[in-house]
Design a protein around this motif. Sequence first.
Motif, mmCIF file in Angstrom:
data_model
loop_
_atom_site.group_PDB
_atom_site.id
_atom_site.type_symbol
_atom_site.label_atom_id
_atom_site.label_comp_id
_atom_site.label_asym_id
_atom_site.label_seq_id
_atom_site.Cartn_x
_atom_site.Cartn_y
_atom_site.Cartn_z
ATOM 1 N N GLN A 1 -11.574 11.650 -6.678
ATOM 2 C CA GLN A 1 -12.657 11.170 -5.828
ATOM 3 C C GLN A 1 -12.638 11.961 -4.530
ATOM 4 O O GLN A 1 -11.592 12.090 -3.900
ATOM 5 N N GLU A 2 -13.799 12.480 -4.143
ATOM 6 C CA GLU A 2 -13.931 13.206 -2.887
ATOM 7 C C GLU A 2 -15.131 12.634 -2.134
ATOM 8 O O GLU A 2 -16.201 12.489 -2.715
ATOM 9 N N SER A 3 -14.922 12.331 -0.867
ATOM 10 C CA SER A 3 -15.993 11.749 -0.061
ATOM 11 C C SER A 3 -16.055 12.403 1.304
ATOM 12 O O SER A 3 -15.020 12.742 1.879
ATOM 13 N N THR A 4 -17.255 12.513 1.819
ATOM 14 C CA THR A 4 -17.437 12.885 3.217
ATOM 15 C C THR A 4 -17.236 11.627 4.060
ATOM 16 O O THR A 4 -17.166 10.510 3.530
ATOM 17 N N VAL A 5 -17.180 11.800 5.358
ATOM 18 C CA VAL A 5 -17.071 10.636 6.236
ATOM 19 C C VAL A 5 -18.281 9.722 6.064
ATOM 20 O O VAL A 5 -18.138 8.499 5.999
ATOM 21 N N GLY A 6 -19.466 10.297 5.966
ATOM 22 C CA GLY A 6 -20.672 9.484 5.778
ATOM 23 C C GLY A 6 -20.617 8.668 4.502
ATOM 24 O O GLY A 6 -20.965 7.477 4.501
ATOM 25 N N GLN A 7 -20.168 9.280 3.423
ATOM 26 C CA GLN A 7 -20.053 8.558 2.149
ATOM 27 C C GLN A 7 -18.994 7.459 2.238
ATOM 28 O O GLN A 7 -19.190 6.352 1.742
ATOM 29 N N PHE A 8 -17.870 7.768 2.887
ATOM 30 C CA PHE A 8 -16.807 6.779 3.049
ATOM 31 C C PHE A 8 -17.287 5.620 3.916
ATOM 32 O O PHE A 8 -17.033 4.450 3.604
ATOM 33 N N ALA A 9 -18.009 5.930 4.989
ATOM 34 C CA ALA A 9 -18.540 4.879 5.869
ATOM 35 C C ALA A 9 -19.496 3.964 5.106
ATOM 36 O O ALA A 9 -19.455 2.736 5.265
ATOM 37 N N GLU A 10 -20.343 4.557 4.256
ATOM 38 C CA GLU A 10 -21.255 3.749 3.429
ATOM 39 C C GLU A 10 -20.472 2.862 2.467
ATOM 40 O O GLU A 10 -20.825 1.704 2.251
ATOM 41 N N LEU A 11 -19.422 3.422 1.870
ATOM 42 C CA LEU A 11 -18.597 2.651 0.933
ATOM 43 C C LEU A 11 -17.976 1.442 1.614
ATOM 44 O O LEU A 11 -18.086 0.325 1.116
ATOM 45 N N VAL A 12 -17.319 1.653 2.764
ATOM 46 C CA VAL A 12 -16.664 0.520 3.412
ATOM 47 C C VAL A 12 -17.692 -0.514 3.879
ATOM 48 O O VAL A 12 -17.446 -1.716 3.774
#
Length: 125
Positions: free
Chosen positions: A45-56
């Motif tokens: 799994q690889e995420s940008t900060v934006g993707q990680f922020a959306e996930l949380v």
Amino acid sequence: MNNEQQIQQVITTYFECMYESSAQKAHDAFHPNAMITGYIGGGLQESTVGQFAELVASHQPSPKEKGEDAILDVLSIEIAGDTAVARVRDAYLGLMFLDTLSLIKVEGQWQIYNKLFHVEGEVNN
């Protein structure tokens, strides 16, 4: 505050972003170019900060609102000039993670530049 205290504060903000489902705290803790990478569910799994922020932010109600235990253990912090590495163990979404956080100091502020995570297993209740 000295460098170690500032890094501890960034790590706390990082953990709070997940525990409180806060996209803003994710953006506060991470450098804009950071990547979040690791293996979960058998795949990379690889995420940008934006993707990680959306996930949380998508986990509602937040773990805090659900009354889940806040589990965060800072295992080590090593500082070399304006770079650092921290190992932390934390619980999130019923899983125990071992995270390796690479940090950099930019314009006097520490930020997480890279997160590598390893799932150790389910949280034992």
